[in-house]
Design an enzyme around this catalytic site. Structure first.
Site, PDB file in Angstrom:
ATOM      1  N   CYS A 405       0.810  -1.226   0.000  1.00 39.42           N
ATOM      2  CA  CYS A 405       0.000   0.000   0.000  1.00 39.42           C
ATOM      3  C   CYS A 405       0.836   1.266   0.000  1.00 39.42           C
ATOM      4  O   CYS A 405       0.583   2.204  -0.787  1.00 39.42           O
ATOM      5  CB  CYS A 405      -0.980  -0.027   1.173  1.00 39.42           C
ATOM      6  N   HIS A 457      -2.394   1.567   6.900  1.00 35.12           N
ATOM      7  CA  HIS A 457      -2.783   1.438   5.496  1.00 35.12           C
ATOM      8  C   HIS A 457      -2.963   2.826   4.892  1.00 35.12           C
ATOM      9  O   HIS A 457      -3.269   3.797   5.594  1.00 35.12           O
ATOM     10  CB  HIS A 457      -4.098   0.639   5.372  1.00 35.12           C
ATOM     11  N   HIS A 469      -6.086   1.516  -4.386  1.00 32.13           N
ATOM     12  CA  HIS A 469      -5.075   1.144  -3.401  1.00 32.13           C
ATOM     13  C   HIS A 469      -4.612  -0.285  -3.641  1.00 32.13           C
ATOM     14  O   HIS A 469      -5.286  -1.080  -4.300  1.00 32.13           O
ATOM     15  CB  HIS A 469      -5.628   1.308  -1.974  1.00 32.13           C
TER      16      HIS A 469
END
Length: 495
Positions: A405, A457, A469
């Site tokens: 990520c 994240h 993402h």
């Protein structure tokens, strides 16, 4: 005549007759007022010669020659000489033991008031000829002067010559000073004292030569005076100046002081520049130096100026008028543009951003102003990565074909907008840009999950309530509606 004198003469005649009777075959020769006695045991001949000479009032002059033991002839000669008032002058020549001839000569000389002068030559032991000569010389008031030559032990000829060695002279009047001396292929220089020099010698109009510890001149050879000072001496012994080509396309340069250039530029004219490395050789290829500066030297060692260099199919550089590889926009030709990144590489098939203006660079490097904003360039790049795999590998997580990520958003900003985020993990990236409300989101904003300083994240806001993402190892890069995955806070990087 008295009776006593008559008796004396009669006794003397009897004495002489007795000597003649005793001598047999032996000859007695009397010359002038001196007596030379020669006893010969065989058929040899003994001569005492005083020829072509002048002698005034000689007294007690004796020449004594002892009979040789073989068929040799012994001669003692004083030829073509002048002697004034000599006394007790003796020339003694001892018989040689072989078939050699020994000569002791005092030729073409003048001697004034000399006394007790003896020339003694001892018999050689082999077939050599020994010569001791004092030629064309003058001696005044010399006494007891002797020339002595002892027999050599081999078949060589012994000579007393002007030079006693290759470099030295025994006769001061013949000594070479401030002169070169050639011995075979070796060259020496004899200084003002007649001795061979060592070290550097400056002479003439800025000329320089070097002589080693063996006194031999350096030719076609380097000399290192210290760590940074090198010279090269050519085939004539002179230290060179200027460019020197050697070996396999190698090049070096020596200044007007004859010192080799090292870690130094040389510019013979406005458009020709060389750089000589730490070993003295002119470099080729890319040279990185200073604060992210780059220059290039061709196979001819000349620096590129106002010129392209293609390292491979996708890597192009352009070097400006000062020889440095450029960065940023370059205007050229008829309103043409190209762009070079901070790594000096030309953009191709890539968008560049300068201030608030974006430029798209095609496959040939030609840049055109684009209406596309940076934010949209980032989003468009993100959309091309949909479906790419998620990876936890440190080597592959920053793209371009797999991501985690934080690596995904880092790649998007760096590649599409030329912006480097603060680090490559969420906890450092969350300090980039400025924080904005979740109610004011714009395309390109970063969405973070978890408490500040402990996020886990991050994703890119696409617009219309959607984000792109790198989700999970199972899902890879995907689009997700944020109403189902509500972020904790947002950061705006551009604007």
């Amino acid at each position: 005549m008295t009776k006593g004198k008559r008796q004396y003469l009669q006794k003397k005649e009897k004495w002489l007759a007795a000597i003649l009777l005793f001598a047999g075959t032996t000859s007695i020769i009397t010359i002038s007022s001196g007596t030379v006695t020669a006893l010969a045991s065989d058929t040899n001949t003994t001569e005492t010669v005083s020829s072509n000479s002048e002698s005034t009032n000689p007294s007690n002059a004796a020449a004594d020659s002892t009979a040789p033991s073989s068929s040799n002839t012994t001669k003692v000669a004083a030829a073509n000489s002048e002697s004034t008032n000599p006394s007790n002058a003796a020339a003694d020549n001892t018989a040689p033991s072989s078939s050699n001839t020994t000569k002791v000569a005092a030729a073409n000389s003048e001697s004034t008031n000399s006394s007790n002068a003896a020339a003694d030559s001892t018999a050689p032991s082999s077939s050599n000829t020994t010569k001791v000569a004092a030629a064309n010389s003058e001696s005044t008031n010399s006494s007891n002067a002797a020339a002595d030559s002892t027999a050599p032990s081999s078949s060589n000829t012994t000579k007393v010559a002007a030079f006693s060695s290759a470099l030295m002279v025994t006769n001061e009047s013949e000594k070479l000073i401030n002169s070169y001396k050639y011995v075979g292929n070796d060259v020496y220089f004899l200084g003002s004292d007649g001795q061979p020099i060592t070290g550097l010698r400056h002479y003439g109009n800025n000329q320089l030569e070097y002589y080693g510890t063996d006194h031999i001149q350096y030719r076609n050879k380097y000399y290192q005076a210290d760590q940074n000072t090198w010279y090269f001496f050519g085939s004539n012994g002179d230290a060179i100046t200027g460019l020197r080509h050697y070996g396999n396309n190698q090049l070096e340069y020596y200044g007007t002081d004859h010192v080799q250039y090292r870690n130094k530029y040389y510019e013979p004219d406005q458009n020709t520049v060389y750089f000589f490395g730490s070993n003295g050789d002119a470099i080729t290829g890319l040279r990185h130096y200073g604060n992210n500066q780059l220059e290039y030297y061709g196979t001819d060692h000349v620096q590129y100026r106002n010129r392209y260099y293609q390292a491979d199919q996708n890597t192009w550089y352009f070097f400006g008028s000062d020889g440095d590889a450029i960065t940023g926009l370059r205007h050229y030709g008829n309103n043409q543009l190209e762009y070079y990144g901070t790594d000096h590489i030309q953009y191709r098939n890539k968008t560049a951003y300068v201030g608030n203006t974006s430029y798209y660079c095609d496959s040939h490097g030609n840049a055109q102003v684009s209406s596309l904003s940076r934010q949209m360039a980032i989003i468009n790049l993100a959309r091309t990565k949909l479906g790419d795999p998620y990876t936890q590998s440190q080597a592959g997580r920053l793209g371009p074909n797999s991501f985690d990520c934080s690596g995904f958003v880092y790649y998007l900003y760096k590649t599409a907008a030329g912006i480097t985020l603060n680090g490559t993990v969420t906890t450092t990236e969350e300090t980039s840009g400025r924080e904005v409300s979740l109610n004011e989101l714009q395309p390109g904003d970063l969405l973070f999950y978890g408490s500040r300083g402990n996020t886990y994240h991050v994703g890119l806001y696409e617009g219309n309530g959607m984000m792109i993402h790198a989700a999970t190892p199972e899902e890879g890069v995907k689009e997700t509606a944020i109403k189902y995955y509500q972020p904790t806070f947002a950061r705006r990087i551009i604007g």
